[in-house]
Scaffold this motif. Structure first.
Motif, mmCIF file in Angstrom:
data_model
loop_
_atom_site.group_PDB
_atom_site.id
_atom_site.type_symbol
_atom_site.label_atom_id
_atom_site.label_comp_id
_atom_site.label_asym_id
_atom_site.label_seq_id
_atom_site.Cartn_x
_atom_site.Cartn_y
_atom_site.Cartn_z
ATOM 1 N N TRP A 1 -19.248 11.090 -54.261
ATOM 2 C CA TRP A 1 -19.818 10.905 -55.455
ATOM 3 C C TRP A 1 -21.185 11.073 -55.008
ATOM 4 O O TRP A 1 -21.335 10.716 -54.044
ATOM 5 C CB TRP A 1 -19.131 9.269 -55.569
ATOM 6 N N ARG B 1 -25.583 -2.528 -55.740
ATOM 7 C CA ARG B 1 -24.279 -2.679 -55.692
ATOM 8 C C ARG B 1 -23.467 -3.572 -56.659
ATOM 9 O O ARG B 1 -22.749 -2.987 -56.709
ATOM 10 C CB ARG B 1 -24.116 -4.674 -54.386
ATOM 11 N N LEU C 1 -22.664 0.295 -57.629
ATOM 12 C CA LEU C 1 -21.488 0.564 -56.737
ATOM 13 C C LEU C 1 -20.076 -0.440 -57.108
ATOM 14 O O LEU C 1 -19.391 0.664 -57.288
ATOM 15 C CB LEU C 1 -21.776 0.686 -55.325
ATOM 16 N N LEU D 1 -16.476 0.902 -58.757
ATOM 17 C CA LEU D 1 -15.439 0.920 -58.158
ATOM 18 C C LEU D 1 -14.045 0.237 -59.210
ATOM 19 O O LEU D 1 -12.973 0.475 -58.577
ATOM 20 C CB LEU D 1 -15.314 -0.177 -56.816
ATOM 21 N N VAL E 1 -11.550 4.914 -54.321
ATOM 22 C CA VAL E 1 -12.332 4.625 -53.764
ATOM 23 C C VAL E 1 -12.644 6.204 -53.021
ATOM 24 O O VAL E 1 -11.446 6.781 -52.875
ATOM 25 C CB VAL E 1 -12.235 4.554 -52.014
ATOM 26 N N THR F 1 -16.557 10.419 -50.158
ATOM 27 C CA THR F 1 -17.810 10.557 -50.008
ATOM 28 C C THR F 1 -19.086 9.651 -50.717
ATOM 29 O O THR F 1 -18.530 10.208 -51.927
ATOM 30 C CB THR F 1 -18.423 12.031 -48.822
ATOM 31 N N ILE F 2 -20.064 9.722 -50.134
ATOM 32 C CA ILE F 2 -20.990 8.992 -51.409
ATOM 33 C C ILE F 2 -22.232 9.567 -50.640
ATOM 34 O O ILE F 2 -22.750 9.941 -49.613
ATOM 35 C CB ILE F 2 -20.893 7.540 -51.423
ATOM 36 N N ILE G 1 -23.678 0.163 -49.101
ATOM 37 C CA ILE G 1 -22.608 0.158 -49.003
ATOM 38 C C ILE G 1 -21.479 -1.116 -48.269
ATOM 39 O O ILE G 1 -20.512 -0.854 -48.065
ATOM 40 C CB ILE G 1 -22.109 1.331 -48.611
ATOM 41 N N LEU H 1 -16.212 -0.038 -49.118
ATOM 42 C CA LEU H 1 -16.651 1.800 -48.801
ATOM 43 C C LEU H 1 -16.395 1.584 -47.290
ATOM 44 O O LEU H 1 -17.783 2.657 -47.346
ATOM 45 C CB LEU H 1 -17.686 1.489 -49.474
ATOM 46 N N GLN H 2 -16.512 0.920 -46.370
ATOM 47 C CA GLN H 2 -16.682 0.679 -45.312
ATOM 48 C C GLN H 2 -15.811 1.963 -44.342
ATOM 49 O O GLN H 2 -17.078 2.330 -43.586
ATOM 50 C CB GLN H 2 -15.955 -0.788 -43.957
ATOM 51 N N VAL I 1 -16.093 4.638 -45.701
ATOM 52 C CA VAL I 1 -16.765 5.683 -47.201
ATOM 53 C C VAL I 1 -17.920 6.613 -46.221
ATOM 54 O O VAL I 1 -18.505 6.043 -45.534
ATOM 55 C CB VAL I 1 -17.109 5.836 -47.916
ATOM 56 N N HIS J 1 -21.355 7.844 -45.881
ATOM 57 C CA HIS J 1 -21.851 7.657 -47.020
ATOM 58 C C HIS J 1 -23.574 9.512 -46.158
ATOM 59 O O HIS J 1 -24.022 9.230 -44.841
ATOM 60 C CB HIS J 1 -22.668 6.200 -46.282
#
Length: 236
Positions: A75, A116, A119, A123, A128, A131-132, A144, A150-151, A153, A155
């Motif tokens: 994303w 938030r 995001l 979701l 999920v 990468t963001i 995040i 998203l823990q 993911v 960033h």
């Protein structure tokens, strides 16, 4: 032929859907679409065009959204300032690695809660990501960390001037063109509905044109416009 009769009794669905498609696919105003239709011998007022868009746009956008595949796993997110009815808003946008728009959302703020909210909205519709990619805005990182999904993911924060997030930044340009053609956005609800359908229509043409083989592209476009016709006929 006068404007006293309801428009749905005077115009076939094909003309209505074509007018709505023109308005959302290209940076045209209602009067621009009116002139294009007049060149083809179709007399319709810009007020009628506005009524068509109000009635059909949300339904068509929702149907096209449900028929889109689940896109990429990367994303790219960004936000730009825009004015709606004289009030400053932030337009939050997310695209995948192919440049396909995942979602757009107008919000009054540019803080952690706004990030938030956006995001969480993503979701709810997509898997999920791996990468963001965002700019250096601290609200993204804070948001995040607040979302358990998203823990894990990755960033990636990039510098805007380095054009590392160029995909999403370029995706803002059609919106700016539409904003200029309309002489600015006026109502929040109508603007959000317009942006939703504009994104769906842009995806239909951009994604199929650049990443899908020709025979699959033709099938996808035929299916999309059949869906368009079915939805329009059902609410006319």
């Amino acid at each position: 032929m006068t404007d006293r009769k309801p428009y749905r009794h005077r115009f076939p669905i094909s003309i209505i859907q074509y007018a709505v498609w023109l308005y959302h696919r290209f940076p045209l105003s209602y009067r621009d679409v009116q002139e294009l239709l007049q060149e083809r011998g179709i007399e319709v007022s810009h007020d009628t065009l506005r009524e068509w868009n109000i009635k059909f746009s949300p339904l068509i956008a929702e149907e096209l959204r449900h028929r889109e595949p689940r896109w990429g796993s990367r994303w790219h997110m960004d936000e730009v300032c825009t004015t709606v009815g004289g009030v400053r808003h932030w337009l939050w946008r997310a695209v995948d690695e192919h440049g396909v728009v995942l979602d757009v959302l107008l919000q009054r703020h540019r803080d952690t809660e706004a990030a938030r909210t956006f995001l969480a909205r993503l979701l709810g519709e997509f898997h999920v990501p791996e990468t963001i990619c965002t700019d250096k805005l601290a609200s993204y990182g804070a948001a995040i960390r607040k979302l358990p999904a998203l823990q894990e993911v990755h960033h990636q924060q990039v510098i805007s001037t380095a054009r590392c997030n160029n995909l999403v930044e370029q995706s803002h340009r059609p919106t700016r063109q539409q904003e200029r053609s309309q002489l600015g956005f006026r109502k929040l609800k109508r603007t959000q509905e317009f942006l939703n359908l504009h994104a769906r229509m842009t995806n239909l043409h951009r994604h199929t044109r650049t990443t899908v083989p020709a025979h699959i592209r033709r099938n996808n476009q035929n299916q999309a416009f059949q869906t368009w016709s079915t939805v329009a006929a059902g609410v006319a």
